[in-house]
Motif scaffolding. Structure first.
Motif, PDB file in Angstrom:
ATOM      1  N   MET A   1       0.820  -1.197   0.000  1.00 44.97           N
ATOM      2  CA  MET A   1       0.000   0.000   0.000  1.00 44.97           C
ATOM      3  C   MET A   1       0.864   1.262   0.000  1.00 44.97           C
ATOM      4  O   MET A   1       0.645   2.191  -0.752  1.00 44.97           O
ATOM      5  N   THR A   2       1.906   1.262   0.829  1.00 43.96           N
ATOM      6  CA  THR A   2       2.643   2.502   1.015  1.00 43.96           C
ATOM      7  C   THR A   2       3.550   2.853  -0.163  1.00 43.96           C
ATOM      8  O   THR A   2       4.091   3.935  -0.190  1.00 43.96           O
TER       9      THR A   2
ATOM     10  N   ASP B   1      -3.296  16.091   1.746  1.00 40.85           N
ATOM     11  CA  ASP B   1      -3.721  14.829   2.354  1.00 40.85           C
ATOM     12  C   ASP B   1      -4.087  13.919   1.189  1.00 40.85           C
ATOM     13  O   ASP B   1      -4.686  14.381   0.221  1.00 40.85           O
ATOM     14  N   ILE B   2      -3.725  12.650   1.293  1.00 40.97           N
ATOM     15  CA  ILE B   2      -4.041  11.715   0.211  1.00 40.97           C
ATOM     16  C   ILE B   2      -4.616  10.442   0.800  1.00 40.97           C
ATOM     17  O   ILE B   2      -4.068   9.913   1.771  1.00 40.97           O
ATOM     18  N   TYR B   3      -5.717   9.993   0.229  1.00 45.56           N
ATOM     19  CA  TYR B   3      -6.171   8.665   0.617  1.00 45.56           C
ATOM     20  C   TYR B   3      -6.532   7.838  -0.598  1.00 45.56           C
ATOM     21  O   TYR B   3      -6.745   8.356  -1.686  1.00 45.56           O
ATOM     22  N   GLU B   4      -6.515   6.543  -0.374  1.00 43.00           N
ATOM     23  CA  GLU B   4      -6.738   5.608  -1.462  1.00 43.00           C
ATOM     24  C   GLU B   4      -7.883   4.681  -1.093  1.00 43.00           C
ATOM     25  O   GLU B   4      -7.956   4.184   0.025  1.00 43.00           O
ATOM     26  N   THR B   5      -8.760   4.479  -2.051  1.00 41.20           N
ATOM     27  CA  THR B   5      -9.790   3.451  -1.890  1.00 41.20           C
ATOM     28  C   THR B   5      -9.555   2.420  -2.984  1.00 41.20           C
ATOM     29  O   THR B   5      -8.626   2.552  -3.782  1.00 41.20           O
TER      30      THR B   5
ATOM     31  N   PHE C   1       3.580  14.941  -7.893  1.00 39.19           N
ATOM     32  CA  PHE C   1       3.585  13.596  -7.331  1.00 39.19           C
ATOM     33  C   PHE C   1       3.752  12.610  -8.476  1.00 39.19           C
ATOM     34  O   PHE C   1       3.201  12.816  -9.555  1.00 39.19           O
TER      35      PHE C   1
ATOM     36  N   LEU D   1      -7.772   7.354  -6.039  1.00 37.51           N
ATOM     37  CA  LEU D   1      -6.954   8.118  -5.099  1.00 37.51           C
ATOM     38  C   LEU D   1      -7.629   9.475  -4.952  1.00 37.51           C
ATOM     39  O   LEU D   1      -8.104  10.042  -5.939  1.00 37.51           O
TER      40      LEU D   1
ATOM     41  N   SER E   1       2.529   3.050  -3.299  1.00 35.52           N
ATOM     42  CA  SER E   1       1.778   3.431  -4.487  1.00 35.52           C
ATOM     43  C   SER E   1       1.949   4.902  -4.873  1.00 35.52           C
ATOM     44  O   SER E   1       1.810   5.247  -6.023  1.00 35.52           O
ATOM     45  N   ILE E   2       2.254   5.744  -3.940  1.00 36.02           N
ATOM     46  CA  ILE E   2       2.459   7.140  -4.292  1.00 36.02           C
ATOM     47  C   ILE E   2       3.855   7.537  -3.853  1.00 36.02           C
ATOM     48  O   ILE E   2       4.228   7.329  -2.720  1.00 36.02           O
ATOM     49  N   VAL E   3       4.620   8.068  -4.756  1.00 36.72           N
ATOM     50  CA  VAL E   3       5.991   8.423  -4.432  1.00 36.72           C
ATOM     51  C   VAL E   3       6.221   9.871  -4.829  1.00 36.72           C
ATOM     52  O   VAL E   3       5.851  10.298  -5.909  1.00 36.72           O
ATOM     53  N   GLN E   4       6.807  10.596  -3.925  1.00 39.07           N
ATOM     54  CA  GLN E   4       7.140  11.983  -4.215  1.00 39.07           C
ATOM     55  C   GLN E   4       8.156  12.052  -5.348  1.00 39.07           C
ATOM     56  O   GLN E   4       9.133  11.327  -5.339  1.00 39.07           O
TER      57      GLN E   4
END
Lengths: 148, 131
Positions: free
Chosen positions: B1-2, B31-35, B91, B39, B4-7
């Motif tokens: 999960m962690t 703030d970012i959330y994922e379902t 991002f 995203l 999936s988004i990279v600076q």
């Protein structure tokens, strides 16, 4: 008090640090700019004046004007009060939480007495601007100079 | 999960374009959330009008630029606690996003971005049949 929630460990910590370095790098030169969030005083304010009014501005993204309480105590104290709520998360996982939430209250001394009944506030694009008309006696009076 | 988004970090040999607007550039907080299906990004960008917001998604890179009107040109602050400048952030998105379905909303200085995942990237529930 307002707090910033951070991911506790690992790669996110690294990134937050990088973020802070970027913030520092991009702080405007010449103007002392403290941390925008997770600081003791929230919201940060800018204050300026013209001949007739004092102006106080604050960036309050995500707020509504009706959720803000603004009042003048006496003639020279301004209080801004409110609460910023976090968006509800019904499902899913937070990856990043950099924005701050919670209740805030700030009272500042104004450099000149104002007319409490004539104070107005405007909230546009997440920016609060409060216009505080100065008391008559502190407004500058222009002296007409006649040519002799 | 962690992962999936990279600076985005500058890649070696990549040319960095310098910005030429006065007043500095700020990194907006997000703030970012994922379902399972998307995203969702929330960014604080006070002072940005919808027409001054530029959002691009190319080669998995999401860039967000917000121009802020210089509302205090020529004013000396009696007391100043924050500076005013444009916002910029990028991002790199690890998930497969359907770029044509990205939607954005800007309200009271907060940008909300919905990045829907492509069908194949959404987790499939495997039905187990009783034998």
């Amino acid at each position: 008090m307002l707090t910033t929630r951070r991911q506790p460990m690992g790669i996110w910590q690294e990134m937050n640090r990088w973020q802070e370095e970027m913030d520092r790098l991009f702080d405007r030169w010449g103007v002392p700019v403290p941390r925008r969030f997770a600081q003791a005083v929230y919201p940060p304010l800018n204050l300026w004046e013209d001949d007739n009014c004092l102006y106080v501005e604050a960036e309050l993204p995500g707020m509504e004007l009706e959720d803000l309480e603004i009042f003048v105590n006496g003639e020279n104290q301004l209080t801004i009060k409110g609460e910023r709520k976090q968006p509800e998360l019904e499902e899913g996982t937070w990856h990043r939480q950099e924005r701050a939430y919670g209740s805030f209250q700030r009272t500042v001394e104004l450099p000149q007495p104002v007319e409490p009944d004539k104070v107005t506030a405007e909230f546009k694009l997440g920016i609060l601007t409060i216009t505080l008309p100065k008391k008559e006696e502190v407004r500058p009076h222009r002296i007409e100079v006649k040519a002799g | 999960m962690t992962r999936s988004i990279v600076q985005a970090e500058p890649r070696p040999g990549e040319v960095t374009v310098e910005r030429t607007r006065n007043g500095g550039t700020y990194v907006p907080r997000f703030d970012i959330y994922e379902t399972d299906s998307e995203l969702v990004l929330f960014g604080d960008m006070p002072g940005v009008a919808p027409e001054d917001l530029d959002i691009r998604f190319e080669n998995r890179e999401l860039t967000i630029t917000g121009k802020v009107a210089r509302r205090h040109e020529g004013i000396d602050f009696l007391y100043g606690e924050y500076g005013i400048g444009d916002f910029y952030r990028s991002f790199t998105i690890g998930e497969s996003i359907d770029g044509s379905k990205i939607s954005a909303e800007l309200k009271n200085g907060v940008l909300t971005l919905h990045l829907p995942k492509v069908e194949e990237a959404q987790p499939k529930k495997i039905e187990v049949k009783a034998g």
